[in-house]
Scaffold this motif. Structure first.
Motif, PDB file in Angstrom:
ATOM      1  N   GLU A  42       0.835  -1.198   0.000  1.00 40.99           N
ATOM      2  CA  GLU A  42       0.000   0.000   0.000  1.00 40.99           C
ATOM      3  C   GLU A  42       0.878   1.260   0.000  1.00 40.99           C
ATOM      4  O   GLU A  42       0.594   2.219  -0.714  1.00 40.99           O
ATOM      5  N   GLU A  43       1.938   1.242   0.785  1.00 39.40           N
ATOM      6  CA  GLU A  43       2.852   2.388   0.838  1.00 39.40           C
ATOM      7  C   GLU A  43       3.440   2.669  -0.538  1.00 39.40           C
ATOM      8  O   GLU A  43       3.477   3.817  -0.989  1.00 39.40           O
ATOM      9  N   ALA A  49       1.588   6.809  -6.845  1.00 43.19           N
ATOM     10  CA  ALA A  49       0.535   7.723  -7.289  1.00 43.19           C
ATOM     11  C   ALA A  49       0.960   9.174  -7.064  1.00 43.19           C
ATOM     12  O   ALA A  49       0.735  10.039  -7.920  1.00 43.19           O
ATOM     13  N   TYR A  50       1.579   9.440  -5.922  1.00 46.16           N
ATOM     14  CA  TYR A  50       2.054  10.796  -5.645  1.00 46.16           C
ATOM     15  C   TYR A  50       3.116  11.208  -6.665  1.00 46.16           C
ATOM     16  O   TYR A  50       3.070  12.306  -7.223  1.00 46.16           O
ATOM     17  N   ASP A  51       4.086  10.325  -6.916  1.00 45.83           N
ATOM     18  CA  ASP A  51       5.149  10.633  -7.874  1.00 45.83           C
ATOM     19  C   ASP A  51       4.583  10.882  -9.264  1.00 45.83           C
ATOM     20  O   ASP A  51       4.998  11.816  -9.959  1.00 45.83           O
ATOM     21  N   ASN A  52       3.631  10.050  -9.694  1.00 47.06           N
ATOM     22  CA  ASN A  52       3.020  10.238 -11.011  1.00 47.06           C
ATOM     23  C   ASN A  52       2.345  11.600 -11.101  1.00 47.06           C
ATOM     24  O   ASN A  52       2.476  12.306 -12.100  1.00 47.06           O
ATOM     25  N   GLY A  53       1.615  11.976 -10.059  1.00 46.68           N
ATOM     26  CA  GLY A  53       0.962  13.283 -10.051  1.00 46.68           C
ATOM     27  C   GLY A  53       1.958  14.424 -10.064  1.00 46.68           C
ATOM     28  O   GLY A  53       1.764  15.438 -10.744  1.00 46.68           O
ATOM     29  N   TYR A  54       3.042  14.275  -9.337  1.00 48.63           N
ATOM     30  CA  TYR A  54       4.069  15.313  -9.271  1.00 48.63           C
ATOM     31  C   TYR A  54       4.711  15.507 -10.641  1.00 48.63           C
ATOM     32  O   TYR A  54       4.862  16.632 -11.116  1.00 48.63           O
ATOM     33  N   TYR A  68      -7.882   5.713 -10.877  1.00 50.77           N
ATOM     34  CA  TYR A  68      -7.984   4.328 -10.413  1.00 50.77           C
ATOM     35  C   TYR A  68      -8.411   3.404 -11.543  1.00 50.77           C
ATOM     36  O   TYR A  68      -7.790   2.365 -11.773  1.00 50.77           O
ATOM     37  N   GLN A  69      -9.467   3.767 -12.250  1.00 49.69           N
ATOM     38  CA  GLN A  69      -9.954   2.927 -13.348  1.00 49.69           C
ATOM     39  C   GLN A  69      -8.898   2.771 -14.435  1.00 49.69           C
ATOM     40  O   GLN A  69      -8.686   1.679 -14.955  1.00 49.69           O
ATOM     41  N   GLN A  70      -8.232   3.868 -14.768  1.00 43.37           N
ATOM     42  CA  GLN A  70      -7.251   3.827 -15.853  1.00 43.37           C
ATOM     43  C   GLN A  70      -5.973   3.099 -15.460  1.00 43.37           C
ATOM     44  O   GLN A  70      -5.288   2.536 -16.307  1.00 43.37           O
ATOM     45  N   THR A  71      -5.648   3.081 -14.176  1.00 45.59           N
ATOM     46  CA  THR A  71      -4.403   2.478 -13.733  1.00 45.59           C
ATOM     47  C   THR A  71      -4.581   1.041 -13.264  1.00 45.59           C
ATOM     48  O   THR A  71      -3.798   0.164 -13.627  1.00 45.59           O
ATOM     49  N   TYR A  72      -5.606   0.785 -12.459  1.00 47.99           N
ATOM     50  CA  TYR A  72      -5.729  -0.515 -11.808  1.00 47.99           C
ATOM     51  C   TYR A  72      -6.839  -1.395 -12.371  1.00 47.99           C
ATOM     52  O   TYR A  72      -6.911  -2.560 -12.021  1.00 47.99           O
ATOM     53  N   LYS A  73      -7.691  -0.871 -13.218  1.00 46.22           N
ATOM     54  CA  LYS A  73      -8.810  -1.658 -13.730  1.00 46.22           C
ATOM     55  C   LYS A  73      -8.775  -1.842 -15.245  1.00 46.22           C
ATOM     56  O   LYS A  73      -9.741  -2.260 -15.837  1.00 46.22           O
TER      57      LYS A  73
END
Length: 85
Positions: A42-43, A49-54, A68-73
């Motif tokens: 989880e960490e 996710a934080y790094d991708n947004g940055y 979430y849908q685009q990355t994990y689903k």
């Protein structure tokens, strides 16, 4: 703000305290141990996710409508496409 894993652990602890069945308490304890074991996963997911947004901000990329849908689903969408044919 608590994570999903932390909230789930709190809920399991409440359920464990409310039951008198020792077998159920043992199973709930095993579930809590498993949840603790996936903490590192989880960490890593949150940090990624934080790094991708940055980096998206630095590169002036647009916002994803449903991260979430685009990355994990995506595999669910691919399975639907395969099953249609």
């Amino acid at each position: 703000m608590k994570t999903y894993r932390q909230n789930l652990n709190i809920w399991l602890e409440e359920k464990k305290n409310n039951t008198s069945n020792d077998e159920v308490k043992e199973i709930l304890s095993e579930i809590q141990k498993h949840i603790k074991n996936v903490e590192k996963e989880e960490e890593n997911m949150v940090n990624t996710a934080y790094d991708n947004g940055y980096y998206d901000k630095d590169l002036k990329r647009g916002k994803k409508s449903n991260y979430y849908q685009q990355t994990y689903k995506m595999h669910d969408k691919l399975k639907q496409l395969v099953n249609l044919n």
